[in-house]
Design a protein around this motif. Structure first.
Motif, PDB file in Angstrom:
ATOM      1  N   ALA A 106       0.801  -1.253  -0.091  1.00  0.00           N
ATOM      2  CA  ALA A 106      -0.061   0.079  -0.039  1.00  0.00           C
ATOM      3  C   ALA A 106       0.752   1.162   0.047  1.00  0.00           C
ATOM      4  CB  ALA A 106      -0.983   0.047   1.152  1.00  0.00           C
ATOM      5  N   VAL A 107       1.844   1.153   0.691  1.00  0.00           N
ATOM      6  CA  VAL A 107       2.789   2.582   0.904  1.00  0.00           C
ATOM      7  C   VAL A 107       3.483   2.651  -0.170  1.00  0.00           C
ATOM      8  CG1 VAL A 107       4.608   3.528   2.246  1.00  0.00           C
ATOM      9  CG2 VAL A 107       2.862   2.390   3.228  1.00  0.00           C
ATOM     10  N   SER A 108       3.968   1.681  -0.881  1.00  0.00           N
ATOM     11  CA  SER A 108       4.720   1.723  -2.039  1.00  0.00           C
ATOM     12  C   SER A 108       3.981   2.425  -3.194  1.00  0.00           C
ATOM     13  CB  SER A 108       5.258   0.379  -2.640  1.00  0.00           C
ATOM     14  OG  SER A 108       4.089  -0.506  -3.207  1.00  0.00           O
ATOM     15  N   LYS A 109       2.493   2.493  -3.101  1.00  0.00           N
ATOM     16  CA  LYS A 109       1.656   3.164  -4.055  1.00  0.00           C
ATOM     17  C   LYS A 109       1.503   4.667  -3.608  1.00  0.00           C
ATOM     18  CE  LYS A 109      -0.336  -1.206  -5.172  1.00  0.00           C
ATOM     19  NZ  LYS A 109      -1.620  -2.157  -5.082  1.00  0.00           N
ATOM     20  N   ASP A 132       6.620   5.920  -0.580  1.00  0.00           N
ATOM     21  CA  ASP A 132       7.514   4.935  -1.333  1.00  0.00           C
ATOM     22  C   ASP A 132       8.826   5.382  -1.078  1.00  0.00           C
ATOM     23  OD1 ASP A 132       8.010   2.679  -2.786  1.00  0.00           O
ATOM     24  OD2 ASP A 132       7.649   3.493  -4.569  1.00  0.00           O
ATOM     25  N   SER A 133       9.718   4.248  -1.294  1.00  0.00           N
ATOM     26  CA  SER A 133      11.345   4.395  -1.303  1.00  0.00           C
ATOM     27  C   SER A 133      12.203   3.464  -1.614  1.00  0.00           C
ATOM     28  CB  SER A 133      11.720   5.040   0.409  1.00  0.00           C
ATOM     29  OG  SER A 133      11.621   3.864   1.179  1.00  0.00           O
ATOM     30  N   PHE A 134      13.367   3.591  -1.959  1.00  0.00           N
ATOM     31  CA  PHE A 134      14.291   2.575  -2.258  1.00  0.00           C
ATOM     32  C   PHE A 134      14.410   1.597  -1.070  1.00  0.00           C
ATOM     33  CE2 PHE A 134      18.509   0.493  -1.897  1.00  0.00           C
ATOM     34  CZ  PHE A 134      18.582   0.318  -3.086  1.00  0.00           C
ATOM     35  N   VAL A 135      14.324   2.012   0.051  1.00  0.00           N
ATOM     36  CA  VAL A 135      14.442   1.360   1.276  1.00  0.00           C
ATOM     37  C   VAL A 135      13.283   0.473   1.519  1.00  0.00           C
ATOM     38  CG1 VAL A 135      14.540   1.355   3.821  1.00  0.00           C
ATOM     39  CG2 VAL A 135      16.112   2.862   2.673  1.00  0.00           C
TER      40      VAL A 135
END
Length: 294
Positions: free
Chosen positions: A204-207, A211-214
């Motif tokens: 969910a957070v990646s959308k 979002d982040s590389f980590v």
């Protein structure tokens, strides 16, 4: 005439980087490492094994270093200074203090040997794929000379300025990764304890704007499944890099309270037996009673 490239230090990142050079470079590639296993891992390539740093330095036109830290870089630079030909260029892919990078450069330039500090970012997988990010500190003429070699190992290369600039960029990058990892660890544990699965939370957070590389690398691949592979960048190495950040902060008179809090996490992780584990294992510290010590 095609340059002969030497590579010193065939560890977790150095081995894959040397392999990419050997695969892509038309000329000779030489290597040196103290580890028999590290040398053996390149036995299926065209890389020529050298017995000493000095023997490699006498034959190479461009010498790449991938070493544990500034102490080792300065020691090897001294050996190269006494052995290499004038006009040779040293490309240091290690992470060191800014002061050590500049000291190594001065030591070599005194022998008419060029120097560039070129620390690398991203993962071992990126090193294997030749898709690292490399940050460079070097005079323009040295940067132009080594750019093709850097492209063998990286998909992104940034010239930050003169010697030392590469390490400044790398230390800023690393500190942001280490602090982001701590923040993500707290939020994963918070979400889990509130009834949301870690995989669902990260998806969910990646959308969204979080979002982040980590999140995509350390969060999804290591922290959510609690899988921390051996021989990956451990918490004790994190503390070494953070110490370099604070050396620079002291030299520039820059207060870093948020970075200092992240440093406390990793120090506590080492104190509680996580020192040799892949550093995203800091999430297990967040879950433990040792959190009371931070």
């Amino acid at each position: 005439m095609t340059d002969t490239i030497g590579f010193i230090g065939l560890g977790v990142m150095g081995g894959p980087m040397c392999r990419n050079i050997a695969t892509k470079h038309a000329g000779r590639v030489l290597c040196f490492d103290l580890s028999d296993a590290a040398r053996a891992a390149l036995a299926d390539t065209k890389v020529e094994q050298m017995d000493t740093v000095e023997a490699l330095a006498k034959e190479a036109d461009i010498i790449c270093l991938s070493l544990p830290g500034g102490t080792q870089v300065l020691k090897v630079a001294e050996s190269i200074a006494g052995s290499a030909r004038q006009g040779t260029v040293v490309v240091d892919l290690s992470t060191t203090t800014v002061a050590d990078a500049r000291a190594a450069g001065q030591r070599l330039v005194a022998h008419e040997i060029g120097f560039a500090d070129c620390p690398v970012a991203r993962t071992r997988e990126a090193a294997q794929q030749g898709k690292l990010s490399i940050m460079v500190g070097a005079p323009p003429e040295i940067y132009d000379r080594i750019r093709t070699v850097l492209d063998y190992m990286a998909s992104d290369v940034t010239h930050g300025g003169d010697v030392g600039a590469g390490q400044v960029l790398k230390l800023v990058n690393n500190m942001l990764v280490f602090a982001n990892t701590v923040a993500l660890a707290e939020m994963i544990v918070l979400g889990e304890r509130a009834g949301v699965n870690a995989d669902t939370l990260l998806e969910a957070v990646s959308k969204g704007s979080g979002d982040s590389f980590v999140l995509r690398n350390h969060g999804m691949k290591a922290m959510a499944p609690r899988e921390f592979p051996a021989h990956s960048f451990p918490a004790e190495y994190v503390l070494k890099d953070i110490s370099y950040v604070f050396d620079l902060a002291d030299q520039t008179g820059t207060p870093l309270p948020a970075a200092n809090q992240a440093r406390a996490y990793y120090a506590t992780a080492v104190e509680n037996g996580f020192g040799d584990k892949y550093f995203p294992s800091v999430i297990q510290l967040v879950e433990s009673d040792a959190m009371e010590k931070i």
